[in-house]
Motif scaffolding. Structure first.
Motif: not given
Length: 692
Positions: A527, A530, A624, A673
């Motif tokens: 996350r 990405d 994240s 996310p």
């Protein structure tokens, strides 16, 4: 939201075809008069998932029966599977439309590392290149039982079986005319949101040769959070034609449609302020699937069975989601306003054929099978700039996949059938061609893998069954991995199990399984960056314990415990645990029946876990990464049966899910996310079902 963004491919032809078939079926089914036993169709290796089959299966396996589904008062499939040994469940929506289920430490996102089957047929939107269930054409009322096979099935059911196989058995066709009407209402305590779930089923024999069944399930309303409006329609038509003792033809036609808002993830502060709110106003989901199966079974004698299975689906699924671009922030940070809204339509056309031959020769049971699957995928991404209203196509990809599989196994029965040894082998060859409609770039991915397996089962005594198995599994490169940067590849893993089932007394059953999964090139989404990461070698190992005790004629107690130990064995994060791999998982339930009254209490405890390969402990500023806290969920249900006369029976039930109102959360998923996805708070389910 812009009408252009919500525009999807025309569906009129699909619906017209389906409704025409339904009308013809209904005219015939109501004339059913023949009285015979219910029809049950099952595969050769896994069988029908009966209690006796599970007790002597050479691998870790659990079956959740329809009775248990009722007793658990499950909100959705995730809720029904939450207490199963070895399973990690992340409830993204609270409505069951996008299940996230992981097995033994593998990534639960979109259930990508377990193969979902319906009546033995793969239901992944792309069985080879899109193995996650980003379109899940199943609603719980149409399910008769759930067969969770964690080991020993990789030779016969592949690929994508690193975490095993979950086979959903749909409700069988009765021979006598039967109807079921069920109405269920779920009420979220904190917000008062209501989700309505209506189910109707009619089935029976038209004559001695033909039986038909029609099911309809509609769901509409809101989940527990804001921005969660959901509409689901699921229509299923089943047919079985048996012209003689040697031939049987079964078919299923299904149309599934879903249109839903997605509440998405929250920033840490927003979660603390109000966990029922939504910070993702543009996130939504729209999908439909027309799906069909056709099976011919030919049994010339007791030693030979030939089965030819065919399946196809035409699917269209689109996610809509907000993005923040050109600012240096993470594109999905829920605390920041979106600058763009994207839509990612994917069109899938999939068809497959699988002939299979089963032969008995003395003490040998041999299975030979072959399968061909064709996948055609159109993968677009479009983007609307909110400031200017400019709408553009930013991705136009096409994937074409041809996959062939060959498999064979030989079960050898020895020692008066007390010992069975099954060597087997599966060969997978996959060819995927990729083209970019914007840049003109073309590429391909080719896979050729030999996947051997061996299972052993031994009836040590009449009350003790021992088993062991080892099998190699494969997951080809996924189209989703092509969309993001990172080093990816085809995944393979070796799975090992050794276990025992003991009937200690007439009323007490105990089971224990040791397992180990050795991954090669484990691919995992990260996350914070990405991107997809190739973690290299990794392993998951542990112990699963189960127990079931019929304490009295009225009281049944069950419990299970899973200990999971994971480790990354190579790369930058060598020595770290895998993400979303809770070390301890405990499930327990009690069911009590007194006359026409039924009561049940169930609970699940899940220990803390990390959410990234780096094993970040403290939550990052954008949410994240960071350790997830442990949580405990308790559900309760009370039901009463009422005889209405004329063979009609009414069951009324009240369930309380997350009865203690435990606060817990997961990390974001897919198009949202970053941040925290709140677990479902306390809710109440009122249901009424009439069978006649």
């Amino acid at each position: 939201m812009s009408a252009a963004l919500r525009q999807t491919a025309p569906r009129f032809k699909r619906k017209a075809l389906f409704y025409g078939c339904l009308a013809a079926m209904m005219t015939s089914a109501v004339q059913a008069e023949t009285s015979m036993d219910a029809i049950v169709v099952s595969g050769d290796w896994l069988g029908s998932g009966s209690e006796e089959e599970v007790k002597t299966y050479p691998g870790a396996r659990d079956v959740v029966t329809q009775e248990e589904l009722h007793e658990r008062g499950a909100l959705n499939l995730e809720d029904a599977l939450r207490s199963t040994p070895g399973l990690q469940v992340l409830d993204e929506t609270g409505t069951g439309i996008l299940p996230n289920i992981g097995v033994r430490g593998m990534n639960p996102l979109r259930s990508e590392r377990v193969q979902f089957l319906v009546d033995g047929y793969p239901i992944a939107i792309g069985p080879y290149t899109n193995v996650g269930v980003s379109l899940f054409p199943v609603t719980l009322p149409s399910v008769e039982s759930i067969d969770i096979v964690r080991g020993g099935a990789a030779v016969h059911y592949g690929p994508n079986n690193l975490g095993g196989v979950i086979n959903l058995h749909t409700r069988p066709i009765p021979r006598e005319l039967e109807q079921t009407v069920r109405e269920q209402i779920t009420i979220a305590e904190e917000t008062g949101h209501v989700l309505n779930d209506f189910y109707y089923r009619i089935g029976g024999a038209v004559n001695e040769d033909l039986a038909l069944q029609f099911q309809i399930n509609t769901q509409n309303g809101d989940g527990a959070r804001d921005h969660s409006d959901t509409d689901v329609s699921n229509f299923i038509l089943d047919a079985q034609y048996t012209p003689n003792d040697q031939n049987e033809i079964t078919a299923q036609l299904q149309y599934y449609d879903v249109d839903a808002e997605l509440p998405g993830a929250l920033s840490a502060q927003a979660y603390k302020d109000d966990s029922t709110q939504s910070q993702r106003p543009y996130d939504a989901y729209d999908a439909d699937m027309l799906r069909g199966t056709l099976t011919w079974t030919y049994t010339p004698n007791n030693d030979v069975e030939f089965q030819w299975r065919n399946f196809a689906h035409d699917a269209d699924r689109t996610f809509f989601f907000g993005q923040r671009l050109g600012t240096g922030d993470h594109w999905a940070d829920p605390s920041l306003e979106s600058t763009h809204v994207a839509d990612s339509p994917r069109l899938f056309t999939v068809y497959g054929t699988e002939p299979r031959l089963t032969l008995w020769n003395g003490n040998h049971k041999m299975i030979f099978g072959a399968r061909y699957i064709r996948e055609e995928v159109d993968f677009d991404v479009n983007r609307l700039e909110l400031a200017t209203g400019a709408y553009s196509n930013v991705r136009d990809w096409n994937f074409e996949t041809d996959a062939w599989a060959l498999y064979a196994s030989d079960t050898i029965f020895m020692m008066d059938d007390r010992f069975e040894l099954t060597p087997g082998i599966r060969y997978e060859t996959v060819r995927t061609d990729y083209s970019d409609g914007i840049s003109g770039f073309e590429d391909d991915n080719n896979v050729d893998e030999v996947l051997p397996g061996l299972t052993l089962g031994f009836h040590a005594t009449d009350n003790v069954f021992l088993f062991a198995n080892t099998q190699r599994s494969l997951v080809p490169v996924q189209t989703a991995q092509v969309t993001k940067p990172g080093e990816v590849g085809n995944e393979t893993a070796w799975n090992y199990e050794i276990g025992a089932r003991l009937q200690a007394t007439h009323n007490l059953d105990i089971g224990a399984t040791l397992f180990r999964i050795e991954h090669e090139d484990l691919i995992q989404y990260d996350r914070p960056s990405d991107s997809y990461q190739n973690l290299g070698e990794a392993r998951s190992q542990g112990l699963e314990l189960t127990g079931s005790w019929q304490a009295s004629e009225r009281l049944t107690l069950e419990a299970n415990y899973t200990y999971l130990d994971t480790e990354q064995l190579s790369g930058d994060y060598k020595g770290n645990e895998l993400a979303n791999a809770s070390r301890h998982h405990l499930g327990a339930s009690a069911h009590y029946q007194y006359g026409l009254w039924q009561a049940s209490l169930s609970g699940t405890h899940v220990s803390e876990s990390y959410t990234d390969a780096a094993n970040t402990k403290d939550e990052t500023a954008d949410g994240s990464a960071g350790r997830l806290p442990a949580y405990t969920l308790v559900n309760a249900r009370v039901a009463r049966d009422l005889e209405l006369g004329g063979d009609k029976q009414l069951q009324l039930a009240l369930s309380a899910n997350n009865m203690l109102d435990e606060e817990y959360y997961f990390r974001g998923a897919d198009v949202s996310p970053i941040g925290r996805i709140p677990g479902q708070g306390r809710s109440f389910i009122l249901s009424a079902q009439v069978d006649f």
